[in-house]
Enzyme design. Structure first.
Site, short mmCIF file in Angstrom:
data_model
loop_
_atom_site.label_atom_id
_atom_site.label_comp_id
_atom_site.label_asym_id
_atom_site.label_seq_id
_atom_site.Cartn_x
_atom_site.Cartn_y
_atom_site.Cartn_z
N CYS A 77 8.30 7.93 1.22
CA CYS A 77 8.23 8.91 0.13
C CYS A 77 9.05 10.47 0.45
O CYS A 77 9.22 11.44 -0.92
CB CYS A 77 6.43 9.91 0.20
SG CYS A 77 5.49 9.13 0.19
N SER A 133 -5.45 3.03 1.94
CA SER A 133 -4.74 3.01 0.94
C SER A 133 -3.96 0.75 0.88
O SER A 133 -4.10 1.25 2.23
CB SER A 133 -3.53 3.91 1.11
OG SER A 133 -2.93 2.78 0.01
N ALA A 134 -4.61 0.60 -0.11
CA ALA A 134 -4.62 -0.91 0.65
C ALA A 134 -3.11 -1.34 0.81
O ALA A 134 -3.30 -2.30 1.54
CB ALA A 134 -5.48 -1.74 -0.54
N THR A 181 -12.96 3.37 -15.73
CA THR A 181 -13.14 1.79 -15.68
C THR A 181 -13.01 1.14 -14.08
O THR A 181 -11.15 1.38 -13.99
CB THR A 181 -12.82 1.06 -16.96
OG1 THR A 181 -13.09 1.92 -18.56
CG2 THR A 181 -13.02 -0.53 -16.96
N1 PLP Z 1 -0.87 9.45 3.63
C1 PLP Z 1 -0.19 9.06 4.69
C2 PLP Z 1 -0.50 8.59 6.39
C3 PLP Z 1 0.60 7.63 4.17
O1 PLP Z 1 1.48 6.43 4.99
C4 PLP Z 1 0.53 7.56 2.84
C5 PLP Z 1 2.16 6.71 2.30
O2 PLP Z 1 2.92 6.97 2.30
C6 PLP Z 1 -0.12 7.61 1.79
C7 PLP Z 1 -1.31 9.26 2.67
C8 PLP Z 1 0.14 7.79 0.44
O3 PLP Z 1 -0.73 6.36 0.04
P1 PLP Z 1 -0.89 5.82 -1.58
O4 PLP Z 1 0.63 5.42 -1.24
O5 PLP Z 1 -1.24 4.70 -1.35
O6 PLP Z 1 -0.43 6.84 -2.28
#
Ligand code: PLP
Length: 372
Positions: free
Chosen positions: A321, A196-197, A234
């Protein structure tokens, strides 16, 4: 403001931002169109794929752009379970991000069995524990490269070898590792890897899934022919270009950044110790650089977070999260943080913009709160 929550997200790299601008303003053509105006978008897409592939030693056609880590993880888990119509099982760990855990819960509801491996007190999945439960009926093993809460880095090659020996595929959620630790997908042998960027100074809402050549998993998004017909839609050229620039810059600086972040960690820990605070540090000795999961005795991590916020300091209690929920993190439970410390856990995650002064001020801020 002192920002020390880089495991949640990072600041956009200036060069990445500059590289994105032309594709938001002038070069807005659709990369799928045949006319010459779309040529620069098409070329940028190709170059970004090549840059990203080189950073993890993949082939460019093994990089599939997605909307981020969550989508990449969902694709790996769900598309592997669904592809052959068989009921073979998935094995993952108890400390995965919810992008994996909830994708697994979803396939379980469809009747595909999932087993959740325990970890040791350092947050490591012991290869022997995988060996003891894997069978020919296992289709996929998915273990994260590095944990987002405690930073522990898993023995990915050993786990991957065990999966392959037993005829299973291996996926790793490397969202916390890509751009921070050297990654060579060929040397590791992994079949899929999520990134993830926004975790490596790229833009938000963009990421990729590495899928090894020849691997047969279902496509994730049905529609047009983009991403070899496996993830239609796209392409977000500006973000893809920004992600490639950020990743290339981060990979060039991996050693320098690691040393810088280690110095910040030491400064923070020494200051805490000099203040005479009672704390434990969670995670293994091989962690993602700059990640400090610290538990204080008989206090509330949430209270610490809010008091630090009033001082202009951003840290986290668990994973970002999870920050809406007050329940104790599944990761801290899995590593069995002692009950008198578990509530008092915060995550400080330094990034390359932080200074020694930041590290000292956060530790002094904590001391001030705890000594009151
Ligand atoms: N996996 C891990 C280990 C992460 O730390 C995160 C984000 O906190 C994700 C997946 C989810 O990535 P994204 O925020 O790009 O959806």
């Amino acid at each position: 403001m002192i920002y020390a929550d880089h495991a949640a997200t990072t600041k956009l790299d200036k060069a990445a931002f500059e590289s994105m601008k032309p594709f938001l303003l002038e070069d807005y053509g659709n990369a799928s169109q045949p006319y010459s105006f779309a040529r620069s978008a098409k070329k940028a897409l190709k170059t970004a794929r090549e840059i990203i592939a080189k950073c993890i030693n993949a082939d460019p056609n093994e990089i599939y752009f997605t909307s981020g880590g969550t989508e990449s993880d969902n694709w790996a888990i769900k598309a592997t379970a669904l592809v052959c119509g068989d009921q073979r099982a998935t094995i993952t760990s108890q400390i995965e991000h919810h992008a994996i855990l909830n994708a697994c819960a979803s396939v379980e509801r469809l009747g595909f069995p999932v087993t959740y491996l325990p970890v040791d007190s350092d947050g490591i999945v012991q290869p022997s524990s995988l060996e003891s439960i894997i069978t020919p009926a296992t289709k996929l093993v998915s273990v994260m490269f590095a944990n987002n809460e405690i930073g522990s880095v898993q023995p990915i090659k050993e786990l991957c070898d065990i999966a392959h020996k037993n005829g299973a595929l291996f996926h790793t959620d490397a969202v916390q590792a890509v751009g921070h630790l050297p990654i060579d997908v060929k040397a590791l042998g992994v079949d899929m890897l999520s990134a993830s960027a926004h975790k490596f100074n790229g833009p938000k809402g963009i990421g990729f899934l590495y899928i090894k050549n020849g691997l047969s998993i279902a496509s994730f998004m049905d529609g047009g022919a983009q991403e070899h017909g496996r993830r239609a839609g796209t392409e977000n050229i500006a973000s893809i270009v920004g992600m490639a620039t950020a990743l290339e810059n981060n990979c060039k600086g991996i050693d320098y950044n690691k040393n810088l972040l280690h110095s910040l960690e030491m400064c923070f820990l020494n200051t805490l110790e000099n203040e005479g605070l009672d704390f434990i540090r969670n995670g293994s000795s091989f962690r993602t650089p700059g990640n400090l999961s610290i538990s204080f005795r008989n206090v509330s991590g949430e209270m610490l977070l809010h008091r630090l916020d009033l001082m202009g300091i951003c840290v986290s209690t668990g994973s970002a999260c999870d920050s809406q929920e007050t329940q104790i993190s599944h990761v801290l439970q899995a590593i069995k943080v002692p009950p008198e410390y578990i509530q008092g856990t915060i995550r400080v995650s330094f990034g390359i913009e932080n200074t020694m002064d930041d590290a000292k001020k956060i530790a002094e801020g904590l001391a001030k709160i705890l000594q009151q």
